[in-house]
Every structure is written in C-alpha cells, then in structure tokens.
Scaffold this motif. Structure first.
Motif, PDB file in Angstrom:
ATOM      1  N   THR A 434     -59.312 -36.210 -56.185  1.00 34.50           N
ATOM      2  CA  THR A 434     -59.228 -37.359 -56.983  1.00 34.50           C
ATOM      3  C   THR A 434     -59.769 -37.456 -58.323  1.00 34.50           C
ATOM      4  OG1 THR A 434     -61.287 -38.577 -55.905  1.00 34.50           O
ATOM      5  CG2 THR A 434     -59.200 -38.782 -54.530  1.00 34.50           C
ATOM      6  N   PHE A 437     -57.873 -37.175 -61.273  1.00 38.60           N
ATOM      7  CA  PHE A 437     -56.962 -38.445 -61.553  1.00 38.60           C
ATOM      8  C   PHE A 437     -57.793 -39.676 -62.106  1.00 38.60           C
ATOM      9  CE2 PHE A 437     -54.805 -35.650 -58.680  1.00 38.60           C
ATOM     10  CZ  PHE A 437     -53.367 -35.685 -58.946  1.00 38.60           C
ATOM     11  N   LYS A 441     -58.239 -41.818 -65.969  1.00 40.38           N
ATOM     12  CA  LYS A 441     -58.126 -43.119 -66.174  1.00 40.38           C
ATOM     13  C   LYS A 441     -59.467 -43.755 -66.817  1.00 40.38           C
ATOM     14  CE  LYS A 441     -55.253 -43.806 -62.149  1.00 40.38           C
ATOM     15  NZ  LYS A 441     -54.663 -42.548 -62.222  1.00 40.38           N
ATOM     16  N   ASP A 620     -56.119 -46.469 -57.437  1.00 38.14           N
ATOM     17  CA  ASP A 620     -54.834 -46.159 -58.167  1.00 38.14           C
ATOM     18  C   ASP A 620     -54.610 -44.828 -57.977  1.00 38.14           C
ATOM     19  OD1 ASP A 620     -54.663 -48.706 -59.073  1.00 38.14           O
ATOM     20  OD2 ASP A 620     -55.596 -48.419 -61.143  1.00 38.14           O
ATOM     21  N   SER A 621     -55.555 -43.824 -58.150  1.00 36.27           N
ATOM     22  CA  SER A 621     -55.291 -42.445 -57.891  1.00 36.27           C
ATOM     23  C   SER A 621     -54.686 -41.950 -56.518  1.00 36.27           C
ATOM     24  CB  SER A 621     -56.664 -41.900 -58.271  1.00 36.27           C
ATOM     25  OG  SER A 621     -57.200 -41.979 -59.728  1.00 36.27           O
ATOM     26  N   ASN A 623     -52.708 -43.522 -54.861  1.00 33.87           N
ATOM     27  CA  ASN A 623     -51.291 -44.017 -54.651  1.00 33.87           C
ATOM     28  C   ASN A 623     -50.405 -43.312 -55.740  1.00 33.87           C
ATOM     29  OD1 ASN A 623     -51.479 -46.334 -52.803  1.00 33.87           O
ATOM     30  ND2 ASN A 623     -52.807 -47.522 -54.396  1.00 33.87           N
ATOM     31  N   GLU A 624     -50.805 -42.494 -56.282  1.00 29.71           N
ATOM     32  CA  GLU A 624     -50.046 -41.502 -57.457  1.00 29.71           C
ATOM     33  C   GLU A 624     -49.463 -40.526 -56.670  1.00 29.71           C
ATOM     34  OE1 GLU A 624     -51.373 -40.267 -61.098  1.00 29.71           O
ATOM     35  OE2 GLU A 624     -52.989 -41.630 -61.352  1.00 29.71           O
ATOM     36  N   LYS A 625     -48.350 -40.434 -57.081  1.00 33.17           N
ATOM     37  CA  LYS A 625     -47.417 -39.222 -56.229  1.00 33.17           C
ATOM     38  C   LYS A 625     -47.972 -37.968 -56.427  1.00 33.17           C
ATOM     39  CE  LYS A 625     -42.613 -37.444 -56.490  1.00 33.17           C
ATOM     40  NZ  LYS A 625     -41.382 -37.568 -57.113  1.00 33.17           N
ATOM     41  N   ALA A 626     -48.475 -37.729 -57.701  1.00 32.56           N
ATOM     42  CA  ALA A 626     -49.206 -36.263 -57.913  1.00 32.56           C
ATOM     43  C   ALA A 626     -50.147 -35.928 -57.075  1.00 32.56           C
ATOM     44  CB  ALA A 626     -49.571 -36.106 -59.497  1.00 32.56           C
ATOM     45  N   TRP A 627     -50.961 -36.931 -56.877  1.00 31.68           N
ATOM     46  CA  TRP A 627     -52.190 -36.791 -55.931  1.00 31.68           C
ATOM     47  C   TRP A 627     -51.870 -36.468 -54.589  1.00 31.68           C
ATOM     48  CZ3 TRP A 627     -54.284 -39.541 -51.609  1.00 31.68           C
ATOM     49  CH2 TRP A 627     -55.362 -39.079 -51.250  1.00 31.68           C
ATOM     50  N   LYS A 628     -50.677 -37.465 -53.954  1.00 29.12           N
ATOM     51  CA  LYS A 628     -50.268 -37.174 -52.645  1.00 29.12           C
ATOM     52  C   LYS A 628     -49.736 -35.825 -52.670  1.00 29.12           C
ATOM     53  CE  LYS A 628     -49.254 -42.046 -51.954  1.00 29.12           C
ATOM     54  NZ  LYS A 628     -48.409 -43.039 -51.665  1.00 29.12           N
TER      55      LYS A 628
END
Length: 641
Positions: A434, A437, A441, A620-621, A623-628
């Motif tokens: 995380t 990401f 921010k 927020d991180s 929930n990001e598609k890239a992190w998932k």
C-alpha cells in the motif's frame, strides 16, 4: 597473526576521540588558487586562505536603478499628478536599468511617473538629487575587504568576486582522501558488473559507494583504490603507496581480532596506533593510526558501523585537517542535519551501560504526541538506513530508557507529521504494497510488524492509527471478534476485512522431508516459529492442540522469526525445515507450500482517525483497482471487497 603491542588507547569513549585527534593530528597548511572565471572551479564549501580585496568599484559608474528618464532634479520641482512639470527636449534622456547616467544629469524619474510627446517630457512626481541613481562604489568600494581569511564560501561569493574584478583567490586545500577496500570475500564494483549472481560466501563491496556519497555530501572527494586481499604484505604495500599521495587514508575492515584481521598489525608496523576500538554500538571496531605524520583510519566492515564510525571519527578528522578545529556541532554536520527534535520513545529500550549506542528511528504524530520507534539495529542491515527518519545517540551512562522518555533525534529526512499514519499489527505483504499508493497521494505510512495481538494492544493504547489482525479464538474458532471486543472498550473501532489469505506449511522446493500436515511437525523436522502474540503463532498453537502435539515435542518451536519473509528465508537457506506462513511469501522465495487454512485479514481503525489524511490515503489505496490486482498477483489472496 602476531600480537599487537598495547601502546595505544583501547575501548575509548566518543569524547576521547576528539581529544586524541587534537593531540595527534597537525592541520594541513596547504593552499590552492581558484580562478573566478573558470566555470568548472567549485567555490562552495571552500575556506579562504587570505583576505580578498575588491579590484574595482561596484558599480564603477553612476548607474540608473530603474527604467526611466535621466533629468536634473531641479527641473522637477513641485511636480505632482495635478500639476505636472514640462521638461523640454534635450534636457532629459531615456535610460534603462543599469545604464550610465551622464554627468549633466543627477536623477532618474521612473517611467511610470512620466508621459512624453514629440517635443517634451511631463513629470508627475518631483525627484531629489541622486534619486534612482546608484553612485560609484555604492555596493563595493575599490580596495575594500570583501571576504576574509577563514570565511566559508557560499554560492554567492564567486559572483561577488567576478563583479569586484578579482580574478583569482587562495583557499585552503581540502584534504586528499582515499579508501582501500579489503577482504577475500569482497567483490568489487567492476566485477559486480559482469556477474549475474553472487556465489555463496561472496559479498558486494558497498562501503566505497557509501563513503564516496558521504564525502560528496560533506563537500570532499574520495578516491577508491583497488580491492586488496586479506594479506599483511598486500595491505602494507598499498598503505605505503597511499601515504605518499594522500592526506587521509581509510582502510576497510580487518579491524577485529580474527585470523584475517591484519589492519592493526600493519598499522603498528608502519606507524603509531593512536586508538583501537571505541565504546560505541555499532562501530566499535575502529582503529586510528598516524603513519608518516598522516592519519589512517581502519573502519569496520559492516555498512552501518562504517557510517557511524565515519560520523564520529572521519568527519572531525577532515575538519581538523582543513580548518584546524572541530566544530561543536560536528555530529549534526556529519549526519547532515541541524534539526534536532525531542520525541517520545514508543517502546522501552535496554541500553548497554558504558557504550554509546546509535539508534535508527522512525517518527510519527498520534493524537498530538510525537513518537519514535527504534528500527532494526543490526550493523549489517542496510534497509533500515533508507527507512529511518533520523538517528538518536544514547549516551554511555544510560542503562534502561523507559517507554515514554523524551529522546533527541537528528532528523535526516522531512516528516510531514500531519500526513503520516502508523500501522501496527500483523506482518503482511499486501499491507506493504500500500505504501507506494499512499505516497502517490502525498501521504505516508509507517508499518510496525508487532503481531496481531501487539497491534490491537497498540491501538487500545493510542499508539497507532491502524491495526490489523488475524487472531483465531481457540474456544470459538472465530477470528478477531473476541480480541477486538475485549480491547475496544469504548466501542469506537471500525472493522474492515481486506481479504482472505492462505496459511500453510512453507517447505523447501521438492518438499524433501515429505511434510504433508501439522502431524508431521512432531517428527524429525525443525520448524521456525513466529513471535508470541502474532496471529500465525496463535494459529500454530491451535493446530498443534487439535493434533494433540505439545510444543515441547516440536523441534525449533523456540526459534523465532518476526516476519513471514524472515521465517521463509530460514527455510530457504536450510536453517529450518518448515515454517507456518502465507502462500504469497512461499511463492516469492520459490518454496513449496502445503495449504492448511484460509483466514480473514482484518483492518481495525478508530472512528476518530477516519479524517486523518494518512488514514484516508490508506483507505483510498485499498480501493484502487491497481492495488487489488497487485494483491491477487502475489498469490494466496482472495479479495472479498
């Protein structure tokens, strides 16, 4: 190896270092000339050896300070916006900023205060004699001293000297320094370029890189000489060559009392040992000698030891050689910061009495409290150096430093206190992913892998913003709830299940011991365990209990690793046969994995922290598609959000 006669001081304090340097080192008396017109000559950080006198007036003619019209001041009398004064053509002259103001004019009217037609100038504000005219020598008068002997030159001096017509200055010659890397196990930089993989037992030579960067930061240069083997004759030969050409010689390693540690012997044969070993941790095995009137420092081999020994010994040596004195703030200058802050120690620290200790710390603010935590203190560990916010020096009189004590920290990087969140809890690669990401921010996250129970307790004490746990209740078979309800006495914690992850047995590739389940841990295998309070340790104890296996019947049960990667690494390198851990780590280290259970991994955050900038960036991180996608690619994770 021949014994070294004890003719020098041994096991000295940090304070004694400075005294011995002053007693044994003669400052250099060399100067060099620098051309002010040479674009390659560097002035910043140099020390003037002589006073510098201006060769001309600056400005050397009456110069206009503004864009406007040169006039006679008497011609503008009583001019005002209501009653402008008219000046006929021939009695005024347009001038740009910096232009010569002719002798027949004695003032300049700003263009904003005028208007002009074909024949006349109209002035709306009266000026007095000398208005907006820079007189000859206003900035610098010819013959005046413009810089003094001993001044430390800044970015402004070179331009000043050029303006004043000074073509050359004399500065103190900085010490010429070199570093001699040594060791049979060391692989030098040039060889590393050709190698795809280091063979076991070989170590990359990184201290020369560390020292060169450090010297550059201090404003000095450092030459790195060829790698020298652990051989007294080879060391002696290269030392003789180095002494001829350099004012300061640094040698790498060979400072202990092992069979291949020859530095003390070689130095005592060619010169005089001044001191050997310092009561300092890390960095104890440092040696200093004087050979042919020049200082030689043998530095310890571990990177962190090299770093602190350089701060404590090498930097004051450079100051003494060049400036003839050691500044009172030499440690702050060596470390590279003048900002020293007081912060609360987050954990109790047991010091070694009689030894000064360098601590690497991370800092954050929680509920208005500025706190710090000591990171890994291993002298060979380089990663904590890049993660540390600063360093603290524990004096040799200290023994126990209670949690909550205020300590001084030299900050080495900027910490945005309001935007940094603190995570304490279970070690997990997904959490570590995380950070990138979060930093995108403009926020940050400190991760403290203290185990699931440790994280929940830290949250209850108000010592973090985010905790994480995967604690199995042996009585109910349920994860996390009983622990959270016990410590969340005010019922203010929010729970977020991030994902489920596979826990199982990590074994070497091919599973040579044929381990298939928990029951096999009671056989002739050695495990590596996790620390008490970690979710993985709780799970292991639960599974052992279900299999009717006592911990005492498991070899290696007391062998502790703090993180999943630590445990898996011990399996990879053969110091253990098996570890309970997550599939993502087994995959990362190319190990085999025997799945046992899928467990929920849960985040816990007090409601009052949801508006914290760093916490919001974390939420927020995740929930990001890239992190998932990153988490799924690690292996062994199943997203449920």
């Amino acid at each position: 190896m021949a014994l070294v006669k004890k003719t020098c001081k041994e096991h000295i304090s940090l304070k004694e270092i400075l005294l011995l340097l002053k007693e044994n080192i003669v400052p250099l008396n060399k100067t060099i000339s620098l051309s002010t017109t040479d674009s390659h000559s560097v002035f910043v950080g140099k020390i003037l050896a002589k006073d510098v006198y201006s060769e001309r007036n600056v400005p050397h003619y009456p110069a206009s300070a503004v864009d406007g019209y040169a006039v006679r001041a008497c011609d503008t009398g009583y001019a005002s916006p209501a009653t402008p004064v008219k000046i006929e053509k021939g009695n005024f002259l347009w001038v740009n900023t910096g232009s010569v103001v002719p002798e027949n004019f004695d003032a300049v009217v700003m263009v904003e205060d005028t208007t002009i037609d074909e024949h006349s100038l109209y002035v709306f504000n009266a000026v007095s004699k000398g208005t907006n005219v820079r007189p000859v020598g206003e900035d610098i008068a010819k013959g005046n001293i413009i810089a003094r002997k001993g001044d430390l030159l800044s970015i402004f001096h070179k331009a000043l000297f050029v303006a004043a017509g000074v073509k050359e200055i004399e500065v103190k010659a900085p010490p010429r320094a070199c570093f001699v890397p040594t060791g049979n196990e060391i692989v030098d930089i040039n060889t590393l370029k050709e190698l795809k993989q280091l063979p076991p037992g070989k170590i990359p030579e990184t201290n020369s890189v560390l020292l060169a960067e450090l010297f550059q930061k201090w404003g000095y240069s450092l030459d790195v000489l060829p790698l020298t083997k652990d051989d007294p004759k080879a060391l002696g030969d290269i030392l003789k060559l180095a002494i001829k050409d350099y004012d300061l010689v640094l040698m790498g390693a060979g400072t202990a009392k092992g069979k291949r540690d020859h530095s003390a012997k070689v130095l005592s044969e060619q010169g005089k040992l001044v001191f050997r070993w310092v009561r300092m941790k890390p960095g104890r095995p440092v040696i200093m000698a004087v050979v042919e009137g020049k200082p030689v420092v043998a530095l310890p081999g571990f990177p962190v030891s090299t770093l602190v020994a350089s701060w404590s010994v090498v930097y004051p040596l450079l100051q003494l050689l060049e400036k003839g004195k050691i500044s009172e703030e030499y440690l702050s200058e060596a470390i590279g910061t003048r900002e020293v802050i007081k912060v609360e120690l987050g954990d109790h620290y047991s010091a070694r009495q009689g030894v000064s200790e360098w601590l690497k710390v991370q800092c954050a603010e929680i509920n208005g409290r500025k706190m710090s935590w000591v990171t890994s203190s291993g002298a060979s560990s380089m990663m904590p150096l890049t993660e540390a916010d600063g360093f603290s020096l524990v004096n040799e009189e200290a023994l126990e430093i209670p949690k909550g004590s205020l300590i001084d920290v030299w900050l080495v990087r900027k910490n945005n206190w309001e935007r940094r969140a603190v995570y304490q809890g279970s070690n997990d690669p997904g959490i570590e992913h995380t950070i990138g990401f979060i930093r995108a921010k403009n926020a940050d996250l400190i991760i403290r892998s203290v185990g699931s129970l440790g994280g929940v307790l830290a949250l209850a004490r108000g010592e973090c913003h985010i905790a994480a746990c995967h604690l199995l209740d042996p009585k109910t078979g349920e994860y996390n709830t009983s622990y959270i309800e016990k410590f969340d006495v005010k019922k203010e914690w929010e729970r977020v299940v991030l994902y489920k992850r596979l826990q199982g047995l990590i074994v070497r590739r091919g599973n040579p011991k044929k381990i298939k389940g928990i029951s096999d841990l009671a056989k002739e295998v050695v495990i590596v365990n996790r620390q008490a309070g970690s979710g993985t340790r709780v799970l292991l104890d639960y599974l052992l209990g279900k299999a009717n296996i006592a911990p005492t019947d498991v070899k290696g049960y007391e062998n502790i690793a703090v993180t999943h990667f630590d445990a898996a690494s011990k399996v990879a390198y053969g110091s253990a046969d098996v570890a309970l851990g997550i599939k993502a780590v087994a995959d990362a280290l190319d190990l085999d994995f025997v799945p046992l259970i899928e467990e929920p991994f849960e985040i816990v955050i007090p409601k009052r922290h949801f508006e914290h900038y760093g916490v919001k960036a974390f939420l927020d991180s995740i929930n990001e598609k890239a992190w998932k996608e990153t988490i799924i690619n690690l292996g062994g994770y199943r997203l449920i959000r």
